[in-house]
Design an enzyme around this catalytic site. Structure first.
Site, PDB file in Angstrom:
ATOM      1  N   CYS A  97      -2.391   5.674  -1.145  1.00  0.00           N
ATOM      2  CA  CYS A  97      -1.075   5.080  -1.326  1.00  0.00           C
ATOM      3  C   CYS A  97      -1.221   3.606  -1.694  1.00  0.00           C
ATOM      4  CB  CYS A  97      -0.272   5.226  -0.035  1.00  0.00           C
ATOM      5  SG  CYS A  97       1.373   4.467  -0.098  1.00  0.00           S
ATOM      6  N   CYS A 156       0.190   1.377   1.343  1.00  0.00           N
ATOM      7  CA  CYS A 156      -0.443   1.262   2.665  1.00  0.00           C
ATOM      8  C   CYS A 156      -1.907   1.680   2.707  1.00  0.00           C
ATOM      9  CB  CYS A 156       0.345   2.051   3.700  1.00  0.00           C
ATOM     10  SG  CYS A 156       0.170   3.856   3.558  1.00  0.00           S
ATOM     11  N   CYS A 177       4.757   9.268   1.145  1.00  0.00           N
ATOM     12  CA  CYS A 177       3.578   8.993   1.956  1.00  0.00           C
ATOM     13  C   CYS A 177       3.927   9.267   3.416  1.00  0.00           C
ATOM     14  CB  CYS A 177       3.151   7.540   1.766  1.00  0.00           C
ATOM     15  SG  CYS A 177       1.778   7.041   2.845  1.00  0.00           S
ATOM     16  N   CYS A 195       3.646   5.472   5.376  1.00  0.00           N
ATOM     17  CA  CYS A 195       4.614   4.374   5.167  1.00  0.00           C
ATOM     18  C   CYS A 195       5.930   4.857   4.562  1.00  0.00           C
ATOM     19  CB  CYS A 195       4.012   3.265   4.321  1.00  0.00           C
ATOM     20  SG  CYS A 195       3.749   3.707   2.584  1.00  0.00           S
ATOM     21  N   CYS A 218       3.449  16.191  -8.856  1.00  0.00           N
ATOM     22  CA  CYS A 218       3.671  15.269  -9.973  1.00  0.00           C
ATOM     23  C   CYS A 218       3.921  13.885  -9.369  1.00  0.00           C
ATOM     24  CB  CYS A 218       4.876  15.769 -10.775  1.00  0.00           C
ATOM     25  SG  CYS A 218       5.222  14.814 -12.241  1.00  0.00           S
TER      26      CYS A 218
END
Length: 135
Positions: free
Chosen positions: A48, A51, A97, A100, A122
């Site tokens: 991510c 984070c 995510c 976060c 996607c």
């Protein structure tokens, strides 16, 4: 146990570029074929951008020709959260995510791609950072 990242809107705005903020925190989408990782074949782990949590591996990445990076599964189901998205006159499954809660993209199933899961995750390139595998 999954860690959790909770920041204020001001903290996110200070840490992310305006484009990153628009996608990750406001659920936007980058234009097709413009993302850094759309055609990348480098081996490693996609984390991510907000984070640093592990999300996808290059082994699960495939070429879907849709204009965004596509994966057939996350590194672990607990690393993502799935939310029903009824925007734009359709019903889709949003991917965020799990650490976060930043917007990553959408997951689709039953499209007929020759993948082990019959899923296409996607994901916006701008939501990711590639951590290359150690040589």
């Amino acid at each position: 146990m999954t860690r959790s990242v909770n920041k204020t809107d001001a903290e996110w705005r200070a840490e992310l570029t305006p484009q990153e903020y628009a996608v990750l925190r406001q659920g936007g989408t980058e234009r097709a074929w413009t993302g850094e990782y759309t055609d990348t074949t480098t081996q490693g782990t996609y984390v991510c951008r907000a984070c640093g949590a592990d999300l996808f591996t290059s082994e699960a990445k495939f070429s879907s020709h849709c204009g965004w990076p596509s994966f057939y599964q996350p590194t672990d189901a607990d690393n993502v959260e799935l939310i029903q998205d009824k925007t734009h006159g359709m019903v889709r499954t949003e991917v965020r995510c799990g650490t976060c809660h930043s917007h990553l993209g959408h997951v689709f199933s039953g499209e007929g791609y020759p993948t082990p899961t019959d899923e296409r995750w996607c994901i916006n390139s701008i939501s990711l950072k590639l951590r290359p595998a150690q040589a």
